[in-house]
Motif scaffolding. Structure first.
Motif, mmCIF file in Angstrom:
data_model
loop_
_atom_site.group_PDB
_atom_site.id
_atom_site.type_symbol
_atom_site.label_atom_id
_atom_site.label_comp_id
_atom_site.label_asym_id
_atom_site.label_seq_id
_atom_site.Cartn_x
_atom_site.Cartn_y
_atom_site.Cartn_z
ATOM 1 N N ASN A 1 0.821 -1.201 0.000
ATOM 2 C CA ASN A 1 0.000 0.000 0.000
ATOM 3 C C ASN A 1 0.861 1.259 0.000
ATOM 4 O OD1 ASN A 1 -2.240 1.661 0.135
ATOM 5 N ND2 ASN A 1 -2.346 1.562 2.375
ATOM 6 N N ASP A 2 1.023 1.846 -1.189
ATOM 7 C CA ASP A 2 1.614 3.177 -1.333
ATOM 8 C C ASP A 2 3.086 3.252 -0.940
ATOM 9 O OD1 ASP A 2 -1.042 3.709 -1.861
ATOM 10 O OD2 ASP A 2 -1.433 4.489 0.150
ATOM 11 N N GLN A 3 3.845 2.174 -1.110
ATOM 12 C CA GLN A 3 5.251 2.218 -0.743
ATOM 13 C C GLN A 3 6.170 1.905 -1.923
ATOM 14 O OE1 GLN A 3 6.307 0.226 2.900
ATOM 15 N NE2 GLN A 3 4.329 0.652 3.844
ATOM 16 N N GLY A 4 5.660 2.061 -3.143
ATOM 17 C CA GLY A 4 6.467 1.754 -4.318
ATOM 18 C C GLY A 4 7.376 2.875 -4.756
ATOM 19 N N SER A 5 7.065 4.119 -4.368
ATOM 20 C CA SER A 5 7.887 5.269 -4.749
ATOM 21 C C SER A 5 7.996 6.227 -3.572
ATOM 22 C CB SER A 5 7.290 6.003 -5.955
ATOM 23 O OG SER A 5 7.341 5.199 -7.120
ATOM 24 N N ALA A 6 9.155 6.871 -3.475
ATOM 25 C CA ALA A 6 9.393 7.771 -2.348
ATOM 26 C C ALA A 6 10.251 8.947 -2.788
ATOM 27 C CB ALA A 6 10.075 7.032 -1.201
ATOM 28 N N ILE A 7 10.075 10.067 -2.106
ATOM 29 C CA ILE A 7 10.927 11.242 -2.271
ATOM 30 C C ILE A 7 12.034 11.180 -1.224
ATOM 31 C CG2 ILE A 7 11.050 13.755 -2.112
ATOM 32 C CD1 ILE A 7 9.601 12.875 -4.575
ATOM 33 N N ALA A 8 13.273 11.402 -1.663
ATOM 34 C CA ALA A 8 14.405 11.396 -0.736
ATOM 35 C C ALA A 8 15.351 12.537 -1.091
ATOM 36 C CB ALA A 8 15.151 10.071 -0.801
ATOM 37 N N PRO A 9 15.770 13.348 -0.130
ATOM 38 C CA PRO A 9 16.803 14.351 -0.421
ATOM 39 C C PRO A 9 18.158 13.667 -0.576
ATOM 40 C CG PRO A 9 16.240 14.383 1.912
ATOM 41 C CD PRO A 9 15.301 13.411 1.275
ATOM 42 N N TRP A 10 18.932 14.107 -1.556
ATOM 43 C CA TRP A 10 20.263 13.518 -1.740
ATOM 44 C C TRP A 10 21.378 14.540 -1.532
ATOM 45 C CZ3 TRP A 10 23.776 15.084 -5.523
ATOM 46 C CH2 TRP A 10 23.282 15.924 -6.523
ATOM 47 N N ARG A 11 21.025 15.819 -1.558
ATOM 48 C CA ARG A 11 22.003 16.883 -1.335
ATOM 49 C C ARG A 11 21.367 17.916 -0.420
ATOM 50 N NH1 ARG A 11 24.735 19.398 -6.633
ATOM 51 N NH2 ARG A 11 22.643 20.254 -6.917
#
Length: 530
Positions: free
Chosen positions: A406-416
């Motif tokens: 449920n809704d865990q296939g894509s995520a936003i993550a900061p890399w810098r």
């Protein structure tokens, strides 16, 4: 290696039919006639007049990638999951891009039945879905093409499930309203066959307006005239001998780059006649590792005069081939990571590679010394990491057993930590500066060192004009299109013999974070016999 091309008109083949989304395939009609060689050309049209200011394009509706600073401890970790809505039951998204100031994420299961969803990233760790649309005829899309001619359109891969026989090809969307994107037409392409996910399906699209180039796996490459996205027409199918499982296709001016899905091979084609791709002598080659051995890549991207390969098993990592001279491709660099490559994207001097168990960001400023600068993770088959300023979109192809889908296939993550404040920079032009003897049907393109805001690439910010006159006096009428890092100018009519200047003025084209080009770029070409 020989290349064989076969011309197939949509109106004359039962397997190539344009349909309204959601309707059954229908023949385009015997009176459709052959497509025009220059679909936009109107010989009676007057002079186009002076150029608008480079930055006078309509402002995007959404905020784009916001200028948010992150603590060092937050880098590399997902801070928000993305849910595409009620149709998003498999959490299979693949890639995402910024369009009209919003994150556009496909809902794209391999077996069909998906859609498009738009997100406001004002708070990147609490994104808001502002609209979505669904279609039973959309399938997994490894790229999204755009056109701003006569509206706002997108093209993706398509699949039409049927009781007796599945069909598919490409699907066109009206994305003029991000709150309600709508599928408007589908085009079935000959030879399409599912459920084999690799052999005879469509795997990627590239829209060099008005033509969409479609990678059709073992079926080769299709050329589609999408002058009218509501009624696209198949112009030609190009097959390869020996068979090339066409996975990714990208057009840079007169150059078409076709790379194998899960293979080492690349073929470069001359598309100076956009409807009739032709092999470039020396342009059929294998991607090589540091030992000079051909290695399979899962997927690729072409930008900056290089093809970047996400290496599969047997070491994983990255391979880079130099195509500045398409007749003499050569090894440029590689890195062996121990992973299993998926997809690759470029941002400034970094390469972003999904490698199944982890996503890696590589510093590629020195191709003789490629190095890992960060690793990111998300449970599942992590094949995709897309750079969005100082953010990254992580996306898995499949979730592991025991993980709630449920809704865990894509995520936003900061890399810098710091927001992206760097101006986009032109890294390559094709045809190259100083090219002579170009055909009158040539198109002209540049690549940037990062993804570009599609709407900012327009008639005021991407210009072609005759040399020896002022830009306004020598202005050539045409259409501008952009996809990821590639921006193209396509003249409406065949060019007259003479010298022309391609100009990218400062202050116009912007990246997805809103930074405008700070250094103007020009390249000069000569059309006709030198």
């Amino acid at each position: 290696m020989a290349l064989c091309a076969l011309s197939i008109l949509a109106c004359g083949d039962d397997d190539a039919a344009s349909t309204d989304a959601g309707a059954q395939a229908q023949d385009a009609g015997s009176d459709a006639g052959p497509p025009m060689r220059t679909p936009f050309c109107d010989p009676s049209a007057g002079a186009p007049g002076p150029y608008p200011a480079p930055d006078a394009f309509p402002a995007p509706r959404g905020p784009g990638v916001p200028a948010v600073t992150f603590e060092e401890s937050a880098l590399g970790a997902g801070c928000a999951f993305l849910d595409g809505g009620e149709w998003d039951v498999t959490d299979h998204h693949n890639l995402g891009v910024i369009y009209d100031g919003y994150l556009l994420m496909p809902i794209a299961p391999e077996f069909g039945g998906g859609g498009l969803a738009f997100f406001d990233l004002s708070d990147p760790c609490a994104p808001t879905r502002i609209g979505s649309g669904s279609s039973r005829q959309m399938r997994e899309s490894h790229s999204i093409g755009f056109s701003s001619h006569g509206g706002r359109w997108a093209v993706v891969d398509g699949l039409r499930r049927a009781l007796m026989r599945d069909a598919g090809g490409v699907q066109f969307w009206d994305v003029s309203d991000p709150t309600a994107p709508e599928a408007v037409s589908s085009l079935d392409l000959p030879g399409f066959l599912y459920p084999d996910a690799y052999a005879r399906v469509t795997l990627s699209v590239f829209w060099q307006v008005p033509y969409v180039y479609v990678a059709g796996a073992d079926n080769g490459v299709y050329v589609v005239d999408a002058t009218n996205p509501r009624n696209p027409v198949l112009v030609r199918q190009v097959s390869f001998e020996p068979t090339l499982r066409a996975g990714h296709v990208q057009a840079i001016g007169n150059l078409l780059i076709v790379t194998a899905a899960e293979g080492p091979r690349t073929v470069l084609l001359d598309i100076s006649d956009p409807e009739d791709p032709q092999p470039i002598p020396g342009g059929d080659f294998d991607a090589l590792d540091e030992n000079g051995r051909a290695r399979e890549a899962y997927f690729t991207t072409a930008t900056g005069g290089y093809v970047w390969y996400a290496k599969k098993e047997d070491g994983g990592g990255l391979m880079v081939m130099d195509i500045h001279d398409p007749t003499q491709p050569r090894y440029a660099g590689s890195y062996r990571s121990g992973g299993n490559g998926g997809y690759v994207f470029l941002h400034e001097h970094y390469a972003f590679v999904g490698e199944s168990s982890v996503a890696r960001i590589y510093d590629v400023s020195d191709l003789s010394n490629i190095r890992v600068v960060r690793e990111l993770s998300l449970p599942g088959d992590l094949d995709t990491i897309v750079p969005l300023g100082n953010l990254a979109l992580l996306s898995v192809d499949a979730l592991p057993d025991g993980v709630d889908p449920n809704d865990q296939g894509s995520a936003i993550a900061p890399w810098r930590a710091e927001p992206d404040s760097n101006a986009p920079r032109v890294t390559w032009a094709w045809p190259q500066d100083g090219a002579e003897g170009l055909p009158p049907t040539s198109r002209f393109a540049v690549t940037f060192d990062e993804m570009i805001d599609v709407q900012s690439a327009w008639e005021g910010s991407v210009r072609l004009h005759r040399a020896g006159a002022t830009p306004d006096e020598g202005r050539v009428a045409g259409v501008v299109s952009a996809q990821e890092t590639i921006v193209t100018f396509s003249p409406f009519c065949p060019l007259e013999r003479g010298e022309y200047v391609l100009e990218i003025p400062a202050g116009g084209v912007r990246d997805v974070s809103g930074n405008a080009v700070s250094e103007a770029f020009t390249a000069t070409f000569r059309v006709g016999v030198p």
